[in-house]
Design a protein around this motif. Sequence first.
Motif, mmCIF file in Angstrom:
data_model
loop_
_atom_site.group_PDB
_atom_site.id
_atom_site.type_symbol
_atom_site.label_atom_id
_atom_site.label_comp_id
_atom_site.label_asym_id
_atom_site.label_seq_id
_atom_site.Cartn_x
_atom_site.Cartn_y
_atom_site.Cartn_z
ATOM 1 N N ASP A 89 0.877 -1.191 0.000
ATOM 2 C CA ASP A 89 0.000 0.000 0.000
ATOM 3 C C ASP A 89 0.907 1.232 0.000
ATOM 4 N N ALA A 90 1.086 1.823 -1.210
ATOM 5 C CA ALA A 90 1.966 2.991 -1.347
ATOM 6 C C ALA A 90 1.222 4.307 -1.155
ATOM 7 N N ASP A 91 -0.053 4.228 -0.815
ATOM 8 C CA ASP A 91 -0.807 5.461 -0.523
ATOM 9 C C ASP A 91 -0.640 5.753 0.960
ATOM 10 N N MET A 92 0.471 6.452 1.284
ATOM 11 C CA MET A 92 0.782 6.705 2.688
ATOM 12 C C MET A 92 -0.043 7.855 3.258
ATOM 13 N N ARG A 93 -0.937 8.425 2.455
ATOM 14 C CA ARG A 93 -1.788 9.520 2.941
ATOM 15 C C ARG A 93 -3.133 8.980 3.436
ATOM 16 N N LYS A 94 -3.820 8.217 2.575
ATOM 17 C CA LYS A 94 -5.171 7.759 2.909
ATOM 18 C C LYS A 94 -5.357 6.267 2.646
ATOM 19 N N ASP A 119 7.387 3.169 7.572
ATOM 20 C CA ASP A 119 8.340 2.827 8.609
ATOM 21 C C ASP A 119 9.626 2.236 8.041
ATOM 22 N N ILE A 120 9.504 1.436 6.971
ATOM 23 C CA ILE A 120 10.710 0.873 6.363
ATOM 24 C C ILE A 120 11.464 1.910 5.560
ATOM 25 N N LEU A 121 10.715 2.848 4.912
ATOM 26 C CA LEU A 121 11.379 3.890 4.137
ATOM 27 C C LEU A 121 12.097 4.881 5.043
ATOM 28 N N SER A 122 11.586 5.086 6.231
ATOM 29 C CA SER A 122 12.246 5.992 7.176
ATOM 30 C C SER A 122 13.409 5.323 7.898
ATOM 31 N N PRO A 140 4.874 13.169 7.090
ATOM 32 C CA PRO A 140 4.607 14.521 6.609
ATOM 33 C C PRO A 140 5.065 14.741 5.170
ATOM 34 N N ASN A 141 5.955 13.828 4.657
ATOM 35 C CA ASN A 141 6.530 14.000 3.321
ATOM 36 C C ASN A 141 6.528 12.687 2.555
ATOM 37 N N PRO A 142 5.364 12.175 2.131
ATOM 38 C CA PRO A 142 5.330 10.877 1.450
ATOM 39 C C PRO A 142 6.162 10.849 0.169
ATOM 40 N N LEU A 179 9.868 10.502 0.810
ATOM 41 C CA LEU A 179 10.212 9.154 1.256
ATOM 42 C C LEU A 179 10.339 8.203 0.070
ATOM 43 N N LEU A 180 9.432 8.336 -0.894
ATOM 44 C CA LEU A 180 9.463 7.452 -2.068
ATOM 45 C C LEU A 180 10.697 7.740 -2.937
ATOM 46 N N MET A 181 11.175 8.984 -2.914
ATOM 47 C CA MET A 181 12.356 9.345 -3.703
ATOM 48 C C MET A 181 13.653 8.967 -2.980
#
Length: 751
Positions: free
Chosen positions: A593-598, A615-618, A645-647, A650-652
């Motif tokens: 689920d890459a929709d970290m907003r909703k 959590d893994i990206l951070s 706060p910055n999805p 994080l993906l980049m």
Amino acid sequence: MNAQPTALAANNKQNRTTQDQTSQEIDLMALLGALIDRKYFIAAVTAAFMAVGVFYAVFATPVYQATAMIQVEDGGASVPGFDDMAGMFESTSAAVTEIELLKSRSVIGEAVDTLKLDIVAEPKLFPVIGNRAFRKFTPMESGDLAEPSLGASSFAWGGESIDVFRFDVPRSAIGAGFTLVAGEGTDKNKSFTLLNSEDEVILQGKVGEELSNGKFNLTIRSLVARSGTEFTLVRKDRLNTILDLQAAIGASEKGKDSGIINLSLQSESTQFAEKVLDKVAAIYVRRNVERNSAEAQKSLEFLEVQLPEVKKQLEYAEQRFNDYQIKRQSINITLETQGVLEQVVELETKLQELELKRLELSRKFKESHPTYQGVLEQIEAVQKQKQNLVGEVGNLPETQQELLRLKRDVEVSNQIYTLLLSKTQELDIVRAGTVGNVRVIDHAEVNTSKPVKPKKALIVVMATMLGGMLAVAIVLIQKAIHKGVEDPNEIEALGLPVYASVPYSDYQDKLTGFSRARKSKDKPKSILAVDNPADLSIEALRSLRTSLHFAMMEAKNNIIAISGPSPGVGKSFISVNLATVLAQSGKRVLIIDADMRKGYLQTQFGMKWDDGLSDILSGRLSLEQVTKTSQVQGLDVITRGQIPPNPSELLMHSNFTKLVEQVKDKYDIVIIDTPPILAVTDPAIVSAHTGTTLLVTRFGQNHAREIELTRNRFEQNGIDVKGVVFNGVVKKASNAYGYYGYYNYEYKSGN
């Protein structure tokens, strides 16, 4: 190297041209289908309008029409010798002139004053149903009143009446409404109170009394009502009342030059219509008679003024003659004097007749007219004869001359008085015998069994037709405004292949507790491919699985990014069930689920959202710590995790690249559910790391232009969209000749 982009641009331009041409065509079958799809809405609106029409037809106050007929006779004499030439010239019908006279303010105004039509006194009726109840009540005896309904005793329910003889108000209060409240007492001695719009008492009294407070004058002839019943009193402007009545009365000639005038007046009260129409006709006929007898009336008025004067002269002459005879001891007139006297009296009488004739002609002709001049010549000739006789009288004795003069005065005055009296009686007879050239053929009468308004059947039909047309117009306008794609061919016209058309699943609504009308979060969530693997939607996703097998042969990796133009298209539904179908075929599948907003993908698996992708990206957790095992064998899940706060940042991050490298070797297929591309840039970042990108569009929701813009957004980031999943396809009559996929062919196993 530039050949491929140039060809792609040319292909896109051709696709857009084809789409514009298609959008400009009118598909009549689609319009008919849209009406069939909304048949219940159309039926409901039509039924509602029909019900309103029936309600109005039942409770509307009937309007009756009183009719009368008047004949206009041609009273004008034609010029001798020109009768045959009359038809050569256009002439105005006499009836046209009489119609204008009949509807003149003079005639209508007299009717208004006589009938006091500028005073409106009506009982207050209960809203909507009160009028019908009042009309339907039939009193058995005079003074009977209907019992009040619904406890509303201040309203009239039947039998109430009021007769206002006088109602004078200040100029500023003309047109204002006043309330008259009936009090205690018998009908002939009933008390009442007059209130203004602010419920202030203006006058109080009883029926028959002349009430006045200096500004308001009120006299009530009769009042039949229970105590507390309210009436509305309005003193209307006289001129406006006349003008309104002029407009209300219809007058037309029946046939050309027939001289027959039809009168009509419509009113809710039959008695009012008949009374007003009869009064107007009576006033008009009377005034027509007065107009025709005006000449005789003028002459009669002149003679009535002259008669007393002539009578005084006669009495004075007789007195002088008698006094002279007494003085002279009864001297008689000789035969010679008698002959002269008779001639003089004859000439005087003739002279008086000519003078009356001259006066009559003076009202018709000028002095230069030959007829008038002829009378003057006759008067002059008679006067000469009279002078000659007067000369002969000079040869008589003095006594006989005086006696002749006095006797002449008596005889002439007597002859003139007799002549005037005879003329007066003659003119009086002529005036009384004048009937005019109009007469009433039919007096006003109303057919109470056939009111002219409302046309109940016509109203119901028209209301039903109006409701039907309005409902159809609403449906067509909504279809014209809403340009959501409902045919996969429109998507393929954009250059995007449609891998699968997924029918709308009612069973999925039961699982998620979601319906088109409401959404409930109380029901447990589940996976459609697990609970009902035979559902048509799952069959469509199995077809998508097959299509993906060939589409991913040349892909750079086994990762699939699923996105869409806008929220609510069903990306998560497609992602979860596609992953389940793939896992059921024996593959190891990971869904992220890459929709970290909703993102709410965890709800389908009954999991919690914590310890996920963010959590893994951070760097807080490892892959093993965020990977969750689902109830489907071979299917693992990574939820969205904490909302960062910055999805996009994080993906980049390089951690996402490391994650992709780790999972692509560990699983056969990895499906990443991304947010809508037109809302955020996350899908473009994710798709840069995947080998296949799919778009999910929803039936009737996404426009063709919106889909094209989505494809362009990916292409701007160097990402090639492999195809489209057309989700939520609903079987509708508007596209019955289009593509339905699994709606048209359902193949179930037997028992």
